[in-house]
Design an enzyme around this catalytic site. Structure first.
Site, PDB file in Angstrom:
ATOM      1  N   PHE A 152       0.803  -1.233   0.000  1.00  0.00           N
ATOM      2  CA  PHE A 152       0.000   0.000   0.000  1.00  0.00           C
ATOM      3  C   PHE A 152       0.829   1.273   0.000  1.00  0.00           C
ATOM      4  O   PHE A 152       0.335   2.339  -0.365  1.00  0.00           O
ATOM      5  CB  PHE A 152      -0.953   0.013   1.213  1.00  0.00           C
ATOM      6  CG  PHE A 152      -0.308   0.434   2.507  1.00  0.00           C
ATOM      7  CD1 PHE A 152      -0.050   1.779   2.779  1.00  0.00           C
ATOM      8  CD2 PHE A 152       0.066  -0.507   3.455  1.00  0.00           C
ATOM      9  CE1 PHE A 152       0.559   2.166   3.973  1.00  0.00           C
ATOM     10  CE2 PHE A 152       0.675  -0.123   4.650  1.00  0.00           C
ATOM     11  CZ  PHE A 152       0.923   1.220   4.899  1.00  0.00           C
ATOM     12  N   GLU A 179      -5.017  -3.743  -2.333  1.00  0.00           N
ATOM     13  CA  GLU A 179      -6.459  -3.469  -2.241  1.00  0.00           C
ATOM     14  C   GLU A 179      -6.745  -2.237  -1.379  1.00  0.00           C
ATOM     15  O   GLU A 179      -7.842  -1.697  -1.403  1.00  0.00           O
ATOM     16  CB  GLU A 179      -7.211  -4.705  -1.712  1.00  0.00           C
ATOM     17  CG  GLU A 179      -6.910  -5.101  -0.270  1.00  0.00           C
ATOM     18  CD  GLU A 179      -5.625  -5.924  -0.100  1.00  0.00           C
ATOM     19  OE1 GLU A 179      -4.738  -5.854  -0.967  1.00  0.00           O
ATOM     20  OE2 GLU A 179      -5.521  -6.631   0.934  1.00  0.00           O
ATOM     21  N   SER A 229       4.978  -7.057   3.408  1.00  0.00           N
ATOM     22  CA  SER A 229       5.496  -7.428   4.726  1.00  0.00           C
ATOM     23  C   SER A 229       6.284  -8.741   4.636  1.00  0.00           C
ATOM     24  O   SER A 229       6.088  -9.545   3.717  1.00  0.00           O
ATOM     25  CB  SER A 229       4.330  -7.587   5.693  1.00  0.00           C
ATOM     26  OG  SER A 229       3.458  -8.581   5.203  1.00  0.00           O
ATOM     27  N   CYS A 284       9.589   1.697   3.505  1.00  0.00           N
ATOM     28  CA  CYS A 284      10.431   0.563   3.893  1.00  0.00           C
ATOM     29  C   CYS A 284      11.852   1.044   4.157  1.00  0.00           C
ATOM     30  O   CYS A 284      12.666   0.308   4.683  1.00  0.00           O
ATOM     31  CB  CYS A 284      10.412  -0.505   2.830  1.00  0.00           C
ATOM     32  SG  CYS A 284      11.161   0.054   1.315  1.00  0.00           S
TER      33      CYS A 284
END
Ligand code: NAD
Length: 492
Positions: A152, A179, A229, A284
């Site tokens: 996301f 999503e 993740s 990240c």
């Protein structure tokens, strides 16, 4: 787009309504307004997209590379023409500031530009006379149908670490957006449609777990790129590889920065604050732990706390805002809980950004920048990916102690050092066990022509996204040894 609008999939050059039984709401995290409805497409729709991509593959791979990149040139121009709209869509669905969204789209475009160099980048090798009259060649061929599964936090950029290279190399493609933020890819696919790629060359299927598993299991998908993740990266890597596919899977992170006493504290403060609190800490490559060495402890703690308190938080659409909300209420509560765990483990709250009131955006998923001091090096704050605007401080005596701490971590995405010593910088660069290093840089994001490296549990696979690594990932080598008898007989 209205709150009831149902997003479509893009398969074989046309927009198709999904037959999904479930649609999720797409929510603006600053306002909590519903922006649209995203389908959780069933496996059958991944199959439809794959069939379209298989059908398109032969024609596309036979299209000369010089002709294939003309579509990418068109795409680049369309992205430039629609730059602001793409950036605003990211801010609306993901919450980051307009400046951050513009930076994201710029990097996406840079990847298209680099992929336009494919005629040179995918060239092969040839050695004449490996034995008398015998030549050996290595050529690169596309692997077939490839797919990306995106997270996301960069709704526009991450697909571009892979897709332009895959297409330029002659593969056909499927994108599965997150999503949580599917609207940006809807816009990108409108541009891909205008760029007029042949039908089936590039497809999009919205969805979540069912669509992902269908991609991992589909016998006609050859290569998968994943970013998200670590838990899901491991699942994608193990299941995809067990099915015989090429997989590159980028996972989570817990990025430490080290501040030495000889660092320029004013510059370090600004850079560290941008790293820890930029994109609301949902990068990240966000700094999550700062290790202050020796006398750096006090001045850095004071400087970063001041930066945390003064950061302007609000709706990213307002140009004066420096930090937006986190992605949703669930994530906000998760982050609040992790901060509390850190406190329960003995950390001292220097700046508490929980439960703020952001005037006009009371329903938004906001946490202001938060700084915790005296973090337990073995505890939750030091080890768990928080993915929010929270910086934990650990004080150490030496650079060796700091490097030992960072090398003991589960992740290996990024680490940064702030210093004015070349010798310290070289030692750090040499010894730190991470894939991306910053020296007086807080977000060491590789340019499009460098691989997006990641080590340990931040990456599963061998070849990374972007640049030449992507070209290798999206091509398979073929080696040919050839002898031509007439020439051979003329020669001898
Ligand atoms: P996520 O793992 O929840 O989701 C990523 C993708 O996997 C989505 O497309 C989602 O639909 C799918 N997915 C989620 N759960 C699944 C399941 N159980 N089975 C199959 N598919 C599933 O990640 P996220 O929350 O969207 O993104 C944030 C994470 O991504 C952070 O951990 C962050 O560090 C990481 N990230 C890493 C990099 C990197 O370069 N290493 C870059 C960006 C983000």
């Amino acid at each position: 787009m209205s709150s009831n609008s149902k997003l479509l999939n893009f398969i074989e050059g046309e927009w198709r309504k999904s037959s999904a039984a479930t649609y999720l709401e797409v929510v603006n995290p600053a306002t909590n307004d519903v922006l649209g409805q995203v389908p959780l497409s069933p496996a059958a729709e991944v199959d439809e997209a794959t069939k379209a991509a298989v059908k398109a593959f032969d024609g596309w791979r036979r299209t000369p590379a010089t002709a294939r990149i003309q579509y990418l040139f068109k795409l680049k121009n369309l992205m430039e023409d629609n730059f602001e709209e793409l950036a605003r869509t990211i801010t609306m669905e993901c919450g980051k500031t307009l400046g951050e969204s513009r930076g994201e789209i710029r990097r996406a475009i840079e990847n298209v530009e680099v992929a336009c160099g494919i005629p040179l980048m995918m060239q092969g090798d040839i050695s004449e006379d490996i034995a008398a009259g015998i030549d050996e060649l290595m050529i690169r061929q596309p692997v077939g149908v490839c797919a990306v599964i995106a997270p996301f936090n960069f709704p526009g950029m991450i697909a571009f670490w892979f897709m332009p290279y895959a297409l330029a190399c002659g593969n056909t493609y499927i994108v599965k957006p997150s999503e949580k933020v599917p609207l940006t890819m809807q816009k990108v696919f409108e541009l891909l449609e205008q760029a007029d790629f042949p039908k089936g060359v590039v497809n999009m299927v919205n969805g979540s777990k069912e669509a992902v598993t269908a991609i991992l299991d589909h016998p006609d998908i050859q290569a998968i790129s994943f970013v998200g993740s670590t838990a899901v990266a491991k699942y994608v890597y193990s299941r995809g590889s067990a099915n015989g596919k090429r997989v590159q899977a980028q996972g989570g992170a817990k990025n430490p920065i080290i501040v030495l006493p000889d660092a320029d504290m004013e510059m370090t403060k600004k850079i560290a604050a941008d790293s820890a609190f930029g994109c609301a800490g949902q990068r990240c490559l966000a700094a999550s732990i700062a290790l202050t060495v020796g006398e750096a402890h006090r001045p850095f703690t004071e400087a970063i706390s001041e930066a945390a308190v003064s950061r302007v938080v609000g709706y990213g659409m307002d140009e004066s805002v420096q930090m937006g909300p986190v992605i949703n209420q669930q994530s906000m509560h998760r982050i609040e809980g992790l901060v509390q765990e850190g406190i329960d483990e003995g950390a001292k709250v220097v700046v508490d950004g929980r439960f703020p009131t952001i005037s006009g955006y009371e329903q938004g998923s906001f946490i202001r920048p938060t700084v915790l001091e005296n973090v337990d090096p073995r505890g939750t704050t030091a080890k768990t990916e928080i993915f929010g605007p929270v910086l934990g401080l650990i004080h150490v005596k030496s650079i060796d102690e700091a490097i030992k701490f960072l090398n003991s971590g589960q992740y290996g995405n990024m680490a940064c050092l702030f210093t004015s010593s070349g010798a310290a910088a070289r030692k750090f660069r040499y010894e730190a066990e991470v894939g991306n290093i910053g020296i007086n840089v807080g977000v060491a994001a590789p340019m499009a022509f460098f691989p997006f490296s990641g080590w340990k549990e931040s990456f599963f696979g061998t070849l990374h996204g972007q640049g030449q690594h992507a070209v290798e990932f999206f091509t398979q080598t073929k080696v040919i040894v050839e002898r031509w008898p007439k020439e051979w007989s003329r020669q001898f």
